[in-house]
Motif scaffolding. Structure first.
Motif, PDB file in Angstrom:
ATOM      1  N   GLY A  41       0.766  -1.230   0.081  1.00  0.00           N
ATOM      2  CA  GLY A  41      -0.021  -0.030   0.044  1.00  0.00           C
ATOM      3  C   GLY A  41       0.810   1.296   0.094  1.00  0.00           C
ATOM      4  N   GLU A  96       3.819   4.288   5.892  1.00  0.00           N
ATOM      5  CA  GLU A  96       2.567   3.443   5.671  1.00  0.00           C
ATOM      6  C   GLU A  96       1.803   4.319   5.074  1.00  0.00           C
ATOM      7  N   ASP A  97       0.558   3.724   4.270  1.00  0.00           N
ATOM      8  CA  ASP A  97      -0.366   4.244   3.714  1.00  0.00           C
ATOM      9  C   ASP A  97      -1.406   4.844   4.664  1.00  0.00           C
ATOM     10  N   ILE A  98      -1.792   3.799   5.598  1.00  0.00           N
ATOM     11  CA  ILE A  98      -2.899   4.413   6.456  1.00  0.00           C
ATOM     12  C   ILE A  98      -2.803   3.587   7.792  1.00  0.00           C
ATOM     13  N   ASP A 100      -5.118   2.661  11.006  1.00  0.00           N
ATOM     14  CA  ASP A 100      -6.590   2.278  11.359  1.00  0.00           C
ATOM     15  C   ASP A 100      -6.539   1.743  12.813  1.00  0.00           C
ATOM     16  N   ILE A 151      -9.878   3.905  -0.733  1.00  0.00           N
ATOM     17  CA  ILE A 151      -9.125   3.280  -1.876  1.00  0.00           C
ATOM     18  C   ILE A 151      -8.390   4.153  -2.741  1.00  0.00           C
ATOM     19  N   LEU A 155      -4.009   2.188  -1.899  1.00  0.00           N
ATOM     20  CA  LEU A 155      -4.796   1.678  -1.106  1.00  0.00           C
ATOM     21  C   LEU A 155      -5.834   0.748  -1.884  1.00  0.00           C
ATOM     22  N   ASP A 156      -5.968  -0.448  -1.489  1.00  0.00           N
ATOM     23  CA  ASP A 156      -7.012  -1.319  -2.302  1.00  0.00           C
ATOM     24  C   ASP A 156      -8.139  -1.865  -1.708  1.00  0.00           C
ATOM     25  N   ARG A 162      -5.600   0.268  -6.397  1.00  0.00           N
ATOM     26  CA  ARG A 162      -4.259   0.911  -6.126  1.00  0.00           C
ATOM     27  C   ARG A 162      -4.029   2.078  -7.161  1.00  0.00           C
ATOM     28  N   ILE A 167      -7.351   9.842  -3.412  1.00  0.00           N
ATOM     29  CA  ILE A 167      -8.078   9.015  -2.514  1.00  0.00           C
ATOM     30  C   ILE A 167      -9.454   8.968  -2.709  1.00  0.00           C
TER      31      ILE A 167
END
Ligand code: IMP
Ligand code: MG
Length: 172
Positions: A41, A96-98, A100, A151, A155-156, A162, A167
């Motif tokens: 990601g 990192e992408d996200i 959570d 997504i 992000l998938d 991706r 976003i």
């Protein structure tokens, strides 16, 4: 193709990524940085961040997986490990992408600390603070967002989307 709504445009992403790159540059003046990109990601974010980063830096990658579909299983599996000689005595920034639940970062920070880096910081494009299960606060954050499954830009959703340059989220 599903009906996708834009949450953060590519222009806004680019502007913020440039800002973060310059903040990191100032924080590490004269020191080498190792960006550890969390596959898959964070690839898009890492590449753009590094293109704007004007200082000594190295790229490394790690791969963990904790997700299938929209729900976290809570279990983290290390799929591509790091080599201790690439981490020891280095200034590490995990990209990192996200974030959570925070479980992935918690796992990675502990994993990297065991390899005796000089320092460890965390950098994330998106933060969903309302979803946190374990306590975690990133050092560098692109955008805080509400509890929404997003997504694009790395992000998938089940490996798709991706490639979107922004976003977004799928309109139900
Ligand atoms: P955490 O361990 O719960 O913080 O989860 C982090 C990982 O979950 C991220 O690296 C993503 O791969 C995935 N993830 C969490 N939220 C989203 C989302 O909204 N869209 C896509 N992937 C997500
Ligand atoms: Mg991820």
């Amino acid at each position: 193709m599903d009906n996708i709504e834009v949450l953060i445009s590519k222009e806004k992403l680019n502007e913020r990524i440039k800002e973060i790159a310059h903040i990191i540059e100032k924080d590490y003046k004269g020191e080498e940085v190792t960006f550890v990109s969390v596959l898959k990601g964070a690839v898009f974010f890492t590449v753009d961040l590094m293109k704007h980063y004007d200082g000594d830096c190295i790229l490394d990658v790690v791969r963990v997986s904790s997700y299938s579909g929209e729900n976290s299983t809570g279990k983290i599996e290390l799929k591509i490990p790091l080599k201790k000689e690439h981490i020891k005595d280095k200034n590490i920034i995990i990209v990192e992408d996200i974030v959570d639940t925070g479980r992935t970062f918690k796992y990675l920070v502990n994993y990297i600390k065991r390899m005796q880096p000089k320092s460890v910081k965390t950098c994330v494009m998106l933060d969903k603070p309302s979803r946190r299960v374990v306590e975690f606060h990133p050092d560098y954050t692109g955008f805080e967002i509400e509890d929404l499954f997003v997504i694009g830009y790395g992000l998938d959703f089940d490996e798709k989307y991706r490639n979107l340059p922004y976003i977004g989220y799928i309109k139900k």
